[in-house]
Scaffold this motif. Structure first.
Motif, short mmCIF file in Angstrom:
data_model
loop_
_atom_site.label_atom_id
_atom_site.label_comp_id
_atom_site.label_asym_id
_atom_site.label_seq_id
_atom_site.Cartn_x
_atom_site.Cartn_y
_atom_site.Cartn_z
N ASP A 133 10.04 -66.07 92.23
CA ASP A 133 9.11 -66.25 91.13
C ASP A 133 9.91 -66.34 89.82
N GLU A 134 9.73 -67.45 89.10
CA GLU A 134 10.53 -67.72 87.90
C GLU A 134 10.34 -66.66 86.82
N ASP A 135 9.11 -66.22 86.57
CA ASP A 135 8.84 -65.22 85.53
C ASP A 135 9.47 -63.87 85.88
N THR A 136 9.33 -63.47 87.12
CA THR A 136 9.91 -62.19 87.55
C THR A 136 11.42 -62.22 87.42
N GLN A 137 12.04 -63.30 87.86
CA GLN A 137 13.49 -63.41 87.77
C GLN A 137 13.97 -63.45 86.33
N ALA A 138 13.20 -64.05 85.44
CA ALA A 138 13.56 -64.09 84.02
C ALA A 138 13.56 -62.69 83.42
N GLN A 139 12.65 -61.83 83.88
CA GLN A 139 12.60 -60.45 83.39
C GLN A 139 13.71 -59.60 83.99
N LEU A 140 14.01 -59.82 85.27
CA LEU A 140 15.07 -59.05 85.92
C LEU A 140 16.47 -59.51 85.50
N ASN A 141 16.63 -60.80 85.30
CA ASN A 141 17.93 -61.39 84.98
C ASN A 141 17.80 -62.30 83.75
N PRO A 142 17.63 -61.73 82.56
CA PRO A 142 17.39 -62.56 81.38
C PRO A 142 18.54 -63.50 81.02
N MET A 143 19.74 -63.21 81.49
CA MET A 143 20.90 -64.03 81.15
C MET A 143 21.14 -65.18 82.15
N VAL A 144 20.31 -65.22 83.20
CA VAL A 144 20.52 -66.22 84.25
C VAL A 144 19.35 -67.19 84.28
N ASN A 145 19.66 -68.47 84.28
CA ASN A 145 18.64 -69.49 84.41
C ASN A 145 18.48 -69.77 85.91
N THR A 146 17.37 -69.30 86.50
CA THR A 146 17.17 -69.43 87.94
C THR A 146 17.02 -70.89 88.38
N ASN A 147 16.64 -71.75 87.47
CA ASN A 147 16.55 -73.18 87.82
C ASN A 147 17.93 -73.73 88.18
N ASP A 148 18.96 -73.23 87.51
CA ASP A 148 20.32 -73.67 87.82
C ASP A 148 20.74 -73.19 89.21
N LEU A 149 20.30 -72.00 89.60
CA LEU A 149 20.67 -71.44 90.90
C LEU A 149 19.95 -72.12 92.05
N SER A 150 18.73 -72.54 91.83
CA SER A 150 17.98 -73.18 92.91
C SER A 150 18.20 -74.68 92.98
N ASN A 151 18.99 -75.20 92.05
CA ASN A 151 19.29 -76.62 92.04
C ASN A 151 20.19 -76.95 93.23
N THR A 152 19.78 -77.90 94.02
CA THR A 152 20.56 -78.26 95.20
C THR A 152 21.78 -79.10 94.85
N ASN A 153 21.86 -79.56 93.64
CA ASN A 153 23.03 -80.31 93.20
C ASN A 153 24.14 -79.32 92.90
N THR A 154 25.21 -79.32 93.67
CA THR A 154 26.29 -78.35 93.52
C THR A 154 27.40 -78.84 92.59
N GLU A 155 27.24 -80.00 91.99
CA GLU A 155 28.29 -80.55 91.14
C GLU A 155 28.61 -79.61 89.99
N SER A 156 27.58 -79.05 89.34
CA SER A 156 27.83 -78.18 88.20
C SER A 156 28.49 -76.87 88.64
N MET A 157 28.20 -76.40 89.84
CA MET A 157 28.82 -75.17 90.33
C MET A 157 30.29 -75.38 90.64
N GLU A 158 30.66 -76.55 91.10
CA GLU A 158 32.04 -76.83 91.43
C GLU A 158 32.91 -76.90 90.18
N ASN A 159 32.33 -77.24 89.06
CA ASN A 159 33.08 -77.35 87.82
C ASN A 159 33.18 -76.03 87.07
#
Length: 166
Positions: A133-159
């Motif tokens: 749940d995006e809202d719950t994760q934003a409250q638990l992890n305010p410094m992390v954008n969960t959309n970036d973590l669930s993105n199946t494109n791994t190009e940004s993670m490799e860099n």
């Protein structure tokens, strides 16, 4: 089985008549796994884990076997499990051991071996991130954008760290 953890390979066990813990070793099958997304490490413990199903096969010394000023070394011989999950039978014909199950040792003749740690470890996967749940994760992890973590494109993670400039 509501609210109980399934016991897996590597669970920590203690005997009420011993002095130290030992880890459960599943040897009754090689089929069903839990808490292991790759299905290769966490075998589910069943009621067929009898005999000596532990890594070191000892709980130290056995208080039921005094020997002068000390005790004989513990050599557990599990004869049965109690408190297991009865509604499921696995391929090997055994029932699932849960975290409040107890084992009976031939020396004591009563359930004396308990599970102190079920052996499961939280291991989030890509599917967990997509279902979070995006809202719950934003409250638990305010410094992390969960959309970036669930993105199946791994190009940004490799860099590594990528700065978004707008």
């Amino acid at each position: 089985m509501s609210e109980k953890h399934v016991v897996v390979q590597g669970a920590t066990c203690e005997c009420q008549h011993g002095f130290m813990p030992d880890m459960l070793k599943v040897s009754s099958h090689q089929y069903e796994y839990a808490n292991d997304k790759d299905g290769s490490q966490k075998l589910i413990a069943t009621t067929l884990e009898i005999g000596q199903p532990f890594q070191a096969n000892t709980f130290g010394q056995c208080k039921l076997q005094p020997m002068g000023s000390s005790y004989k070394p513990c050599q557990p011989m599990i004869t049965e499990w109690t408190g297991f999950y009865e509604d499921t039978l696995l391929k090997n014909g055994g029932n699932i051991i849960v975290e409040d199950s107890k084992a009976t040792c031939a020396i004591s003749g009563a359930p004396c071996v308990k599970i102190t740690n079920h052996g499961q470890i939280a291991e989030p996967s890509q599917q967990n991130m997509e279902n979070a749940d995006e809202d719950t994760q934003a409250q638990l992890n305010p410094m992390v954008n969960t959309n970036d973590l669930s993105n199946t494109n791994t190009e940004s993670m490799e860099n590594g760290i990528v700065e978004n400039v707008k």
